[in-house]
Write a protein that holds these residues in place. Structure first.
Motif, PDB file in Angstrom:
ATOM      1  N   PHE A   1       0.742  -1.219   0.120  1.00 29.32           N
ATOM      2  CA  PHE A   1      -0.176  -0.108   0.275  1.00 29.32           C
ATOM      3  C   PHE A   1       0.987   1.240   0.348  1.00 29.32           C
ATOM      4  O   PHE A   1       0.967   1.913  -0.488  1.00 29.32           O
ATOM      5  N   PHE A   2       2.109   1.061   0.773  1.00 26.76           N
ATOM      6  CA  PHE A   2       3.076   2.885  -0.176  1.00 26.76           C
ATOM      7  C   PHE A   2       3.581   2.792  -0.383  1.00 26.76           C
ATOM      8  O   PHE A   2       3.641   3.447  -1.257  1.00 26.76           O
ATOM      9  N   SER A   3       3.336   1.168  -1.302  1.00 31.83           N
ATOM     10  CA  SER A   3       4.220   1.483  -2.759  1.00 31.83           C
ATOM     11  C   SER A   3       2.961   1.640  -3.838  1.00 31.83           C
ATOM     12  O   SER A   3       3.278   2.887  -4.645  1.00 31.83           O
ATOM     13  N   ALA A   4       1.986   1.704  -3.464  1.00 30.74           N
ATOM     14  CA  ALA A   4       0.779   2.527  -4.388  1.00 30.74           C
ATOM     15  C   ALA A   4       0.719   3.782  -3.745  1.00 30.74           C
ATOM     16  O   ALA A   4       0.628   4.042  -5.111  1.00 30.74           O
ATOM     17  N   GLY A   5       1.404   4.018  -3.044  1.00 31.34           N
ATOM     18  CA  GLY A   5       0.866   5.588  -2.837  1.00 31.34           C
ATOM     19  C   GLY A   5       2.340   6.109  -3.345  1.00 31.34           C
ATOM     20  O   GLY A   5       2.036   7.250  -3.602  1.00 31.34           O
ATOM     21  N   SER A   6       3.338   5.451  -3.125  1.00 29.14           N
ATOM     22  CA  SER A   6       4.371   6.131  -3.872  1.00 29.14           C
ATOM     23  C   SER A   6       4.375   6.572  -5.691  1.00 29.14           C
ATOM     24  O   SER A   6       3.944   7.660  -6.034  1.00 29.14           O
ATOM     25  N   VAL A   7       3.089   5.359  -6.044  1.00 26.66           N
ATOM     26  CA  VAL A   7       2.794   5.234  -7.289  1.00 26.66           C
ATOM     27  C   VAL A   7       1.678   6.465  -7.750  1.00 26.66           C
ATOM     28  O   VAL A   7       2.176   6.794  -8.737  1.00 26.66           O
ATOM     29  N   MET A   8       1.120   6.849  -7.061  1.00 29.95           N
ATOM     30  CA  MET A   8       0.542   7.636  -6.966  1.00 29.95           C
ATOM     31  C   MET A   8       0.291   9.340  -6.966  1.00 29.95           C
ATOM     32  O   MET A   8       0.342  10.165  -7.289  1.00 29.95           O
TER      33      MET A   8
ATOM     34  N   LEU B   1       7.473   3.163 -15.197  1.00 34.09           N
ATOM     35  CA  LEU B   1       8.401   3.647 -13.952  1.00 34.09           C
ATOM     36  C   LEU B   1       8.947   3.739 -13.087  1.00 34.09           C
ATOM     37  O   LEU B   1      10.434   4.292 -12.716  1.00 34.09           O
ATOM     38  N   ALA B   2      10.080   2.079 -13.356  1.00 36.81           N
ATOM     39  CA  ALA B   2      11.258   1.500 -12.980  1.00 36.81           C
ATOM     40  C   ALA B   2      12.286   2.501 -13.500  1.00 36.81           C
ATOM     41  O   ALA B   2      12.718   2.575 -12.986  1.00 36.81           O
ATOM     42  N   ARG B   3      11.780   2.805 -14.713  1.00 42.95           N
ATOM     43  CA  ARG B   3      13.150   4.445 -14.691  1.00 42.95           C
ATOM     44  C   ARG B   3      12.821   5.800 -14.182  1.00 42.95           C
ATOM     45  O   ARG B   3      13.866   5.961 -13.671  1.00 42.95           O
ATOM     46  N   LYS B   4      11.909   5.749 -13.441  1.00 41.10           N
ATOM     47  CA  LYS B   4      11.283   7.292 -12.834  1.00 41.10           C
ATOM     48  C   LYS B   4      11.757   6.980 -11.489  1.00 41.10           C
ATOM     49  O   LYS B   4      11.801   7.578 -10.681  1.00 41.10           O
ATOM     50  N   MET B   5      11.609   5.449 -11.259  1.00 43.11           N
ATOM     51  CA  MET B   5      11.279   5.122  -9.654  1.00 43.11           C
ATOM     52  C   MET B   5      11.915   4.200  -9.111  1.00 43.11           C
ATOM     53  O   MET B   5      11.426   3.340  -8.180  1.00 43.11           O
TER      54      MET B   5
ATOM     55  N   ALA C   1       2.736  -1.932 -13.527  1.00 39.96           N
ATOM     56  CA  ALA C   1       3.282   0.006 -13.044  1.00 39.96           C
ATOM     57  C   ALA C   1       4.268   0.085 -13.224  1.00 39.96           C
ATOM     58  O   ALA C   1       4.696   1.147 -13.915  1.00 39.96           O
ATOM     59  N   PHE C   2       5.667  -1.144 -13.629  1.00 43.07           N
ATOM     60  CA  PHE C   2       6.719  -0.374 -13.607  1.00 43.07           C
ATOM     61  C   PHE C   2       7.529  -0.719 -15.077  1.00 43.07           C
ATOM     62  O   PHE C   2       8.605  -0.100 -15.260  1.00 43.07           O
ATOM     63  N   LEU C   3       6.989  -1.736 -15.182  1.00 46.49           N
ATOM     64  CA  LEU C   3       7.741  -2.160 -16.837  1.00 46.49           C
ATOM     65  C   LEU C   3       7.251  -1.359 -18.223  1.00 46.49           C
ATOM     66  O   LEU C   3       6.197  -1.127 -18.012  1.00 46.49           O
TER      67      LEU C   3
END
Length: 657
Positions: free
Chosen positions: A360-367, A381-385, A454-456
């Motif tokens: 859920f913390f990861s979801a918050g970071s993505v949001m 998002l893996a390149r940005k985060m 989300a990340f790839l």
């Protein structure tokens, strides 16, 4: 003198509860600037530093302590209890709460949420304190008071963004479901007080009732506590509540508050010297159904937080199935099954309180980075985060039950109990193992979809294109939880040591057994796996060094590929959703394609839960029809209401005589 007092674990826990409850009060007065929120975070960290060492030391020592608080309320003595079961469930509270409070400084700061941050911070602390009071209360009235404060605090946290219609609807549903459960608990504790003669909760094995007299107690406990744990079909509030609450609130709701339902159920079962076989069978069945349906519904979601919410139903279902198996083992004279199932279930409770808040913390970071919860609008998002992506990957491995994550160890013991002890007179337990394997397979589908979408790949929206890494206040709590998830898989000995004293409380015959597999095997296997993965990664990196080229993702030969051609999360789970159409269906709406060349058209995709539409929905409609008859009696005329009172009094007099 003060040092002697502070050595008492109860004093430290009680002070931590008070500090937690009052942590958000300074922010109600210091509304401008970050000072109030920072003070709340300091109070939360201080409460954790005060309570956690005392809790762990007392639990490992197997200590019991009861304390009497003077009050003038007419509900008997107000007792507070610290036994291994209470201490065990205090651990997630004083671990997740301070981490969530620290996380909120970057995710929900006063600068961007000046009107909602102070009340959210206040109710966040009040929710954690109420849960701690629920755990240590040994008086039924005090338990219900704390339970109601917990429920209302969760409601006010959920509706902090009440300007949105979806949030208001989720809050209303949560409040209705919570108070249906509370009604069952009022009946439970009233019935208990009539039997015991006091609101003081009975000690372990002190309530001796025949099976027919004990049946209402277990039934009311299943309804009241099962609704809070989110077991199907009592789960109706959970997906929308976790999806619409702020992410650090969702972490506390899922990682801790759901466990209060499990705690309450376990506490009630300790009142009786024996658990009936039917209770174990009901818990096992409800747990397996919740696990399968929960993860199946999660796989169909494109809303990031709704996917995690349905996954919580799956994990609490696994816990319920393990506890049901333990009760079956006790009832059928198989203490080894009770030992393995309880060990796995209790370990999974701890594990879920680690990897679910992390996700859920990861979801918050993505949001926080993209401004959306829609997986189809993310990507790349893996390149940005990179740090958030790595920590999220740890959570994904853990929740899928894969080594070296902690989820693998707890599920392994549950498997071991089912496979090795599924003998007469309850051989149906052997069927639970392949069903849990099915749940694990669908979990892999769900979380590969989550991480990949989300990340790839390449960014599929402007928000994903301009994503950014989270601040340190968000990464530090995620990093600590990820580290604990890995430690639980690599060094499970410490976690297993925490379950031993609880086993002695719940199943006195179980602690005499030893684990059939040494925890050192998990350590060796996890380290070997990590080493092998590192070697493969270095080998591939060495082979591609100086030969790698970068370019756009191949678009199947198209001259001008776009991100709209990417494989989205919806596409990834599309085949699975089609195969499981009896559980989850999708509604696709969009404008009709017309003209030459066709004009642009938008298409929307919405997963639908069949159990709500065909089981829960009709039941609510039936209740509505029944209450509509009662509404006809509300004429609004005082003389008619006086007549109702008169008739009621006459009937009561006749019944008393």
């Amino acid at each position: 003198m003060l040092q002697d007092v502070m050595r008492d674990p109860f004093v430290r826990v009680f002070l931590a509860v008070v500090l937690t409850a009052f942590s958000g009060i300074p922010g109600l007065f210091l509304r401008k600037g970050p000072t109030g929120q920072r003070l709340a975070t300091l109070c939360a960290l201080a409460a954790s530093a005060l309570a956690l060492p005392a809790i762990l030391a007392a639990l490992l020592a197997g200590e019991h302590a009861a304390y009497l608080v003077r009050w003038t309320l007419p509900f008997g003595p107000c007792e507070l209890l610290l036994d291994p079961l209470a201490l065990f469930f205090l651990i997630p509270i004083f671990l997740v709460f301070p981490l969530g409070s620290l996380y909120a400084n970057g995710y929900w700061p006063n600068a961007s949420h000046p009107t909602t941050q102070p009340p959210v911070t206040f109710f966040y602390g009040l929710l954690a304190a109420a849960m701690a009071l629920v755990v240590i209360a040994r008086n039924g009235a005090l338990f219900l008071m704390a339970w109601e404060v917990m429920a209302l605090s969760g409601y006010f946290l959920l509706i902090c963004e009440h300007r949105h219609r979806e949030v208001r609807a989720a809050g209303t549903l949560y409040l209705i479901a919570s108070h249906i459960g509370v009604a069952a608990l009022f009946a439970l504790f009233s019935l208990l007080a009539s039997r015991v003669g006091s609101f003081v909760l009975p000690g372990a094995g002190a309530l001796h009732l025949d099976p027919s007299a004990a049946f209402p107690f277990y039934l009311l406990a299943l309804i009241g506590f099962g609704s809070k744990a989110g077991l199907m079909p009592l789960h109706i509030w959970l997906p929308s509540a976790h999806a619409n609450a702020p992410s650090h609130v969702s972490a506390l709701l899922s990682g801790v508050m759901l466990k209060m339902g499990i705690y309450g159920l376990l506490r009630v079962t300790t009142f009786f010297p024996e658990r009936p076989l039917w209770l174990g069978a009901v818990l096992l069945s409800a747990g397996i159904v919740s696990a399968i349906l929960g993860i199946s519904l999660a796989a169909a979601q494109k809303d990031l937080k709704r996917l995690l919410a349905y996954s919580s139903i799956e994990n609490l279902g696994i816990v319920a199935a393990a506890l049901g198996s333990a009760f079956i083992g006790e009832a059928t004279g198989n203490p080894r099954l009770a030992f393995l199932a309880l060990t796995g279930g209790l370990f999974h409770i701890l594990n879920h309180s680690l990897f679910k808040p992390l996700l859920f913390f990861s979801a918050g970071s993505v949001m926080h980075a993209t401004g959306t919860r829609d997986l189809d609008l993310m990507g790349g998002l893996a390149r940005k985060m990179p740090k958030s992506a790595l920590l999220s990957a740890v959570g994904v491995v853990a929740i899928c039950g894969l080594p070296p994550g902690n989820g693998f160890v707890s599920e392994f013991f549950i498997y071991l109990g089912w496979l090795s002890e599924a003998t007469a007179p309850f051989p149906i337990l052997a069927l639970a193992a392949p069903l849990l394997a099915l749940v694990g397979g669908i979990a892999v589908i769900s979380f590969v979809k989550l991480f990949g979408a989300a990340f790839l790949g390449a960014p599929r929206s402007e928000g994903a294109e301009h994503g950014h890494e989270s601040p340190a206040s968000m990464l530090v709590p995620m990093g600590l939880l990820a580290l604990l998830c890995l430690l639980g898989g690599v060094l499970p000995q410490g976690f297993l040591a925490l379950t031993r004293p609880v086993l002695a409380t719940l199943a006195p015959s179980a602690p005499g057994y030893r684990l059939p597999v040494s925890p050192l095997w998990f350590t060796a296997a996890a380290l070997a796996l990590l080493l092998l993965g590192s070697v493969i990664a270095l080998f591939l990196k060495g082979r591609t060094a100086g030969h790698a080229s970068h370019g756009p993702t191949w678009g199947c030969g198209y001259i001008a590929p776009t991100t709209r051609m990417e494989y989205t999360g919806t596409a990834f789970s599309g085949i699975f959703t089609t195969l499981w159409g009896g559980i989850v269906r999708t509604t696709v709406t969009g404008a009709k394609v017309t003209g030459f060349p066709p004009a642009p058209a938008r298409v929307s995709y919405t997963p639908r839960e069949i159990i709500l539409e065909r089981v829960v929905g009709p039941l609510f409609k039936l209740c509505d029809q029944g209450f509509s008859l009662l509404r006809r009696m509300q004429h609004g005329e005082v003389q008619v209401y006086i007549l109702y009172i008169f008739v009621t009094l006459v009937l009561l007099l006749i019944w008393v005589r």
